[in-house]
Design a protein around this motif. Structure first.
Motif, mmCIF file in Angstrom:
data_model
loop_
_atom_site.group_PDB
_atom_site.id
_atom_site.type_symbol
_atom_site.label_atom_id
_atom_site.label_comp_id
_atom_site.label_asym_id
_atom_site.label_seq_id
_atom_site.Cartn_x
_atom_site.Cartn_y
_atom_site.Cartn_z
ATOM 1 N N GLU A 188 39.080 -4.541 -12.080
ATOM 2 C CA GLU A 188 40.385 -4.264 -12.681
ATOM 3 C C GLU A 188 40.586 -5.259 -13.810
ATOM 4 O O GLU A 188 40.102 -6.398 -13.757
ATOM 5 N N ARG A 189 41.304 -4.864 -14.851
ATOM 6 C CA ARG A 189 41.512 -5.726 -16.007
ATOM 7 C C ARG A 189 42.112 -7.065 -15.583
ATOM 8 O O ARG A 189 43.045 -7.110 -14.782
ATOM 9 N N SER A 194 25.440 8.057 -18.760
ATOM 10 C CA SER A 194 26.100 9.354 -18.788
ATOM 11 C C SER A 194 27.132 9.410 -17.676
ATOM 12 O O SER A 194 26.878 8.964 -16.547
ATOM 13 N N ARG A 195 28.296 9.957 -17.992
ATOM 14 C CA ARG A 195 29.371 10.119 -17.012
ATOM 15 C C ARG A 195 29.094 11.347 -16.152
ATOM 16 O O ARG A 195 28.900 12.451 -16.668
ATOM 17 N N LEU A 196 29.066 11.161 -14.836
ATOM 18 C CA LEU A 196 28.850 12.264 -13.905
ATOM 19 C C LEU A 196 30.151 12.752 -13.284
ATOM 20 O O LEU A 196 30.273 13.930 -12.953
ATOM 21 N N SER A 197 31.112 11.826 -13.102
ATOM 22 C CA SER A 197 32.437 12.168 -12.578
ATOM 23 C C SER A 197 33.377 11.027 -12.927
ATOM 24 O O SER A 197 33.004 10.103 -13.656
ATOM 25 N N ASP A 198 34.596 11.056 -12.383
ATOM 26 C CA ASP A 198 35.571 10.004 -12.700
ATOM 27 C C ASP A 198 35.178 8.638 -12.156
ATOM 28 O O ASP A 198 35.728 7.619 -12.587
ATOM 29 N N ALA A 210 32.681 -1.173 -19.158
ATOM 30 C CA ALA A 210 32.851 -0.398 -20.381
ATOM 31 C C ALA A 210 33.397 0.992 -20.088
ATOM 32 O O ALA A 210 34.240 1.509 -20.834
ATOM 33 N N ALA A 211 32.935 1.607 -19.004
ATOM 34 C CA ALA A 211 33.389 2.950 -18.645
ATOM 35 C C ALA A 211 34.853 2.959 -18.220
ATOM 36 O O ALA A 211 35.602 3.878 -18.561
ATOM 37 N N ILE A 212 35.258 1.944 -17.476
ATOM 38 C CA ILE A 212 36.665 1.832 -17.078
ATOM 39 C C ILE A 212 37.537 1.597 -18.302
ATOM 40 O O ILE A 212 38.630 2.167 -18.436
ATOM 41 N N HIS A 232 38.206 5.456 -19.138
ATOM 42 C CA HIS A 232 39.279 5.467 -18.134
ATOM 43 C C HIS A 232 38.770 5.931 -16.770
ATOM 44 O O HIS A 232 39.467 6.646 -16.043
ATOM 45 N N MET A 233 37.544 5.530 -16.447
ATOM 46 C CA MET A 233 36.997 5.845 -15.127
ATOM 47 C C MET A 233 37.678 4.991 -14.072
ATOM 48 O O MET A 233 38.319 3.983 -14.372
ATOM 49 N N LYS A 234 37.553 5.413 -12.821
ATOM 50 C CA LYS A 234 38.283 4.792 -11.727
ATOM 51 C C LYS A 234 37.393 3.826 -10.954
ATOM 52 O O LYS A 234 36.258 4.144 -10.602
ATOM 53 N N SER A 235 37.923 2.638 -10.702
ATOM 54 C CA SER A 235 37.216 1.640 -9.895
ATOM 55 C C SER A 235 37.455 1.928 -8.407
ATOM 56 O O SER A 235 38.556 2.317 -8.020
ATOM 57 N N PRO A 236 36.418 1.739 -7.562
ATOM 58 C CA PRO A 236 35.053 1.313 -7.881
ATOM 59 C C PRO A 236 34.223 2.451 -8.459
ATOM 60 O O PRO A 236 34.423 3.619 -8.116
ATOM 61 N N VAL A 237 33.269 2.075 -9.303
ATOM 62 C CA VAL A 237 32.373 3.022 -9.946
ATOM 63 C C VAL A 237 31.005 2.941 -9.276
ATOM 64 O O VAL A 237 30.461 1.853 -9.091
ATOM 65 N N THR A 238 30.467 4.097 -8.901
ATOM 66 C CA THR A 238 29.087 4.166 -8.421
ATOM 67 C C THR A 238 28.170 4.312 -9.626
ATOM 68 O O THR A 238 28.345 5.227 -10.441
ATOM 69 N N VAL A 239 27.220 3.394 -9.751
ATOM 70 C CA VAL A 239 26.272 3.415 -10.867
ATOM 71 C C VAL A 239 24.901 3.763 -10.307
ATOM 72 O O VAL A 239 24.333 3.013 -9.509
ATOM 73 N N SER A 240 24.381 4.926 -10.730
ATOM 74 C CA SER A 240 23.077 5.388 -10.250
ATOM 75 C C SER A 240 22.003 5.009 -11.259
ATOM 76 O O SER A 240 22.026 5.470 -12.411
ATOM 77 N N LEU A 241 21.088 4.160 -10.834
ATOM 78 C CA LEU A 241 19.952 3.719 -11.636
ATOM 79 C C LEU A 241 18.682 4.370 -11.095
ATOM 80 O O LEU A 241 18.700 4.945 -9.997
ATOM 81 N N PRO A 242 17.570 4.309 -11.821
ATOM 82 C CA PRO A 242 16.338 4.906 -11.301
ATOM 83 C C PRO A 242 15.956 4.402 -9.911
ATOM 84 O O PRO A 242 15.373 5.150 -9.118
ATOM 85 N N GLY A 243 16.302 3.146 -9.580
ATOM 86 C CA GLY A 243 15.944 2.598 -8.277
ATOM 87 C C GLY A 243 16.956 2.862 -7.175
ATOM 88 O O GLY A 243 16.670 2.596 -5.999
#
Length: 269
Positions: free
Chosen positions: A244-245, A187-191, A219-221, A225-236
């Motif tokens: 970048e492409r 799920s997307r939380l922000s950009d 996949a999100a980028i 069109h999300m912005k790198s770097p992306v913070t990915v929050s997992l259960p842990g």
């Protein structure tokens, strides 16, 4: 034969690491890997990691899931191995060479470039991997990405609401995926912030999956069109994924040594 091990984890995704770079081990069967991973009668882990000499790189890392099957890549284990090794290294894996850079409390890992071609995932037949015309229950229009091992990603309104314990094994073993597949719902939380849950092939629901975080951020980028770097929050906990492409994926996050011990090889052979 007495064998030393190091128990480590990355955001709760845990590993038993065997260092065979100087003292070779007997051949590791799927049954031995599964027995060591058993949490009741073995050491207990999501993945067994074996370090070996490499002809072309600093060393080789082999990865066995808790069901005993050998797989190509493991992002969380790569950070743990970087911390254990203690200095930068280029490491051979079945999914390609990766670059480890240990840092305070963890590491950054250059995971290489993602692959999107249908036969690089691989899929059983050609289709658009950026918007797959198939679905399982509520999960539709997935994105398939290979980041050393294969992943399918579904973006949903609420990742916590998906019954991944039911849908995960159905998708993992679907005939569309001849080498099985890791299943990600996000799920997307922000950009630049995602929430992610992962069903890992051969291991099931996991507290964290480094390659899953990499594949989902890519996949999100690409799609959102999300912005790198992306913070990915997992259960842990959280991982930071930069991409970048046309470039490599760089994953940064923590790793922890839990304890060390030893076992008799013949007890698990």
């Amino acid at each position: 034969m007495r064998v030393d091990f190091t128990k480590m984890h990355g955001l709760g995704n845990d590993f038993v690491v065997l260092d065979a770079r100087e003292t070779p081990l007997p051949a590791i069967s799927n049954a031995t890997a599964s027995a060591l991973a058993d949490r009741n009668t073995g050491v207990g882990c999501d993945q067994l990691i074996v370090l070996e000499p490499s002809d072309d790189h600093d060393f080789r890392m082999r990865i066995y899931n808790s069901d005993g099957g050998e797989v190509e890549a493991c992002g969380n284990a790569s950070r743990a191995v970087a911390m254990l090794h203690g200095s930068p290294a280029t490491v051979e894996t079945a999914g390609g060479a990766i670059r480890l850079e240990p840092a305070q409390g963890g590491a950054s890992v250059d995971m290489g470039e993602p692959r999107f071609e249908w036969d690089a995932i691989p899929l059983a037949y050609a289709m658009d991997t950026a918007n797959m015309p198939v679905g399982w229950g509520e999960l539709e229009a997935g994105i398939a990405v290979n980041v050393g091992n294969p992943h399918v990603i579904f973006f949903v309104q609420d990742a916590d609401a998906v019954d991944l314990a039911e849908l995960g094994p159905q998708i993992e073993t679907d005939a569309l995926f001849p080498e099985r597949i890791n299943v990600n719902v996000a799920s997307r939380l922000s950009d630049n912030h995602l929430k992610l849950r992962v069903w890992e092939r051969g291991a099931g629901l996991t507290r964290a999956c480094g390659t899953g975080a990499c594949a989902t951020a890519v996949a999100a980028i690409s799609r959102l069109h999300m912005k790198s770097p992306v913070t990915v929050s997992l259960p842990g906990g959280d991982l930071e994924i930069a991409w970048e492409r046309g470039e490599s994926i760089v994953m940064t996050g923590p790793a922890t040594e839990s304890f060390r011990g030893s076992f008799e090889w013949n007890d698990f052979a």
